[in-house]
Design an enzyme around this catalytic site. Structure first.
Site, PDB file in Angstrom:
ATOM      1  N   LYS A 296     -31.079   0.864 -11.901  1.00  0.00           N
ATOM      2  CA  LYS A 296     -31.672   0.132 -10.795  1.00  0.00           C
ATOM      3  C   LYS A 296     -30.797   0.133  -9.555  1.00  0.00           C
ATOM      4  O   LYS A 296     -29.627   0.474  -9.580  1.00  0.00           O
ATOM      5  CB  LYS A 296     -32.032  -1.292 -11.237  1.00  0.00           C
ATOM      6  N   ARG A 331     -33.993  -2.628 -22.230  1.00  0.00           N
ATOM      7  CA  ARG A 331     -34.905  -1.563 -21.776  1.00  0.00           C
ATOM      8  C   ARG A 331     -34.115  -0.536 -20.952  1.00  0.00           C
ATOM      9  O   ARG A 331     -33.556  -0.882 -19.902  1.00  0.00           O
ATOM     10  CB  ARG A 331     -36.030  -2.182 -20.947  1.00  0.00           C
TER      11      ARG A 331
END
Length: 361
Positions: A296, A331
């Site tokens: 991210k 995840r």
């Protein structure tokens, strides 16, 4: 007045230098000290720190539920024929079947069998489940028509289901998840927190599948907008508690609810870091935690704007922080590397391999 019970001193074992420690959510992470926080009108008015031995003096009726939730094990997830134990972290592999994914730019749709081959490789590397997404949720991504999303994910689910894999579907649309269930999917991972589709709560209650409720501030198509917080950690906690309660009121059993603080969704770098450092707090909500920070933007912001495909080191660091915090589902894009890190992390906590008695006075 709102109260919160936050673990503030984590330990590798029940034998802590801080004294007695309790196992968080029945996992492999322990906590020896806690902070009781009271907030009124958006401002913290009291903060009391205490150890396990002092809990009887500090814990009152308004935090008994959180205290119990912190110490209670999480029930395993039943995903088809597979039972996913949640007494240790599990790795969820990300499979994007979108042409505009921020992390792989559509690489997984370059051929009809590519998605299943990639998913199979993640399962072989140790992923407990695969999360399939047919709509990019990166900032600025255009919305996808429901029919297109179904066309992207259902053929992959059908092929993967024949292998017996545990399958999660990353969608905010009831129609997509309904089609996914019929194709063999098991878990609904809704980045809108069951808010995007007015039928979401009702369908979640009646479909019988476990559902992950993720925090995102946006109410419309853009889930990243309106990210304004007084205290991001406590605000996200309150939001997730409210959505958990709404799901339960609609008929979704708490044992079927997972919660995700939504790292990267409508949050600044500082806010994302605050949430990562506060992950143990969210065990007080009594549901398994599913957390994703793989590749991210926050990693790029902390590493000279490294592009998404060059963020493995940062992704592993954040995954390690999730393990330390006791997150049940992690995840990730890079499954093999994360599973290897998990094996080492677990070894460091194995009493058969480490004499924890030597670590305390």
């Amino acid at each position: 007045m709102t109260v919160y019970l936050r673990p503030i001193a984590l330990a590798d074992s029940p034998q802590s230098e801080e004294g007695e420690a309790v196992r968080l959510a029945g996992g492999l992470t322990y906590a020896s000290r806690f902070a009781l926080i009271r907030r009124e009108g958006g401002k913290i008015v009291e903060r009391t720190r205490f150890g396990v031995a002092e809990a009887g003096r500090v814990i009152r009726r308004d935090v008994e539920e959180q205290w119990e939730a912190l110490r209670s094990p999480r029930a395993p997830l039943q995903m088809g024929a597979r039972t996913i134990r949640l007494d240790q972290p599990q790795v969820m592999g990300i499979l994007n079947v979108t042409p505009d994914s921020f992390s792989d730019g559509g690489r997984n749709i370059s051929g009809p069998d590519v998605p299943v081959v990639h998913a199979s490789a993640m399962l072989e590397a140790g992923a407990a489940m695969i999360d399939i997404g047919g709509e990019s949720t990166r900032p600025g991504a255009p919305p996808v028509w429901e029919g297109d999303e179904i066309e992207r994910v259902v053929p992959v689910i059908e092929k993967l289901a024949r292998t017996g894999a545990a399958i999660s579907v990353d969608t905010r649309r009831v129609g997509v998840f309904e089609a996914a269930l019929a194709a063999g999917a098991h878990l609904w991972n809704d980045v809108s927190g069951l808010r995007h589709d007015p039928r979401s709560l009702e369908f979640a209650a009646h479909c019988g599948a476990p559902v992950c409720i993720m925090h995102a501030p946006g109410k419309g198509e853009d889930l990243h907008e309106d990210g304004h917080y007084g205290d991001v950690v406590l605000d996200v906690f309150d939001w997730l508690r409210a959505r958990r309660d709404a799901a339960e009121a609609a008929g979704v059993a708490r044992t079927r609810i997972l919660l995700d603080p939504g790292i990267g969704f409508g949050k600044t770098l500082q806010e994302n870091l605050a949430l990562m450092n506060a992950l143990p707090l969210f065990h007080a909500l009594g549901c398994p935690l599913l957390v994703g920070a793989s590749r991210k933007r926050m990693i790029g912001a902390l590493s000279n704007e490294a592009p998404a495909d060059k963020r493995l080191g940062g992704s592993l660091m954040l995954a390690g922080r999730m393990m330390d915090a006791g997150a049940q589902v992690i995840r990730v894009h890079d499954v093999a590397q994360t599973v290897q890190a998990l094996h080492v992390w677990r070894g460091l906590r194995d009493a058969a391999l480490t004499d924890f008695g030597q670590l305390v006075g």
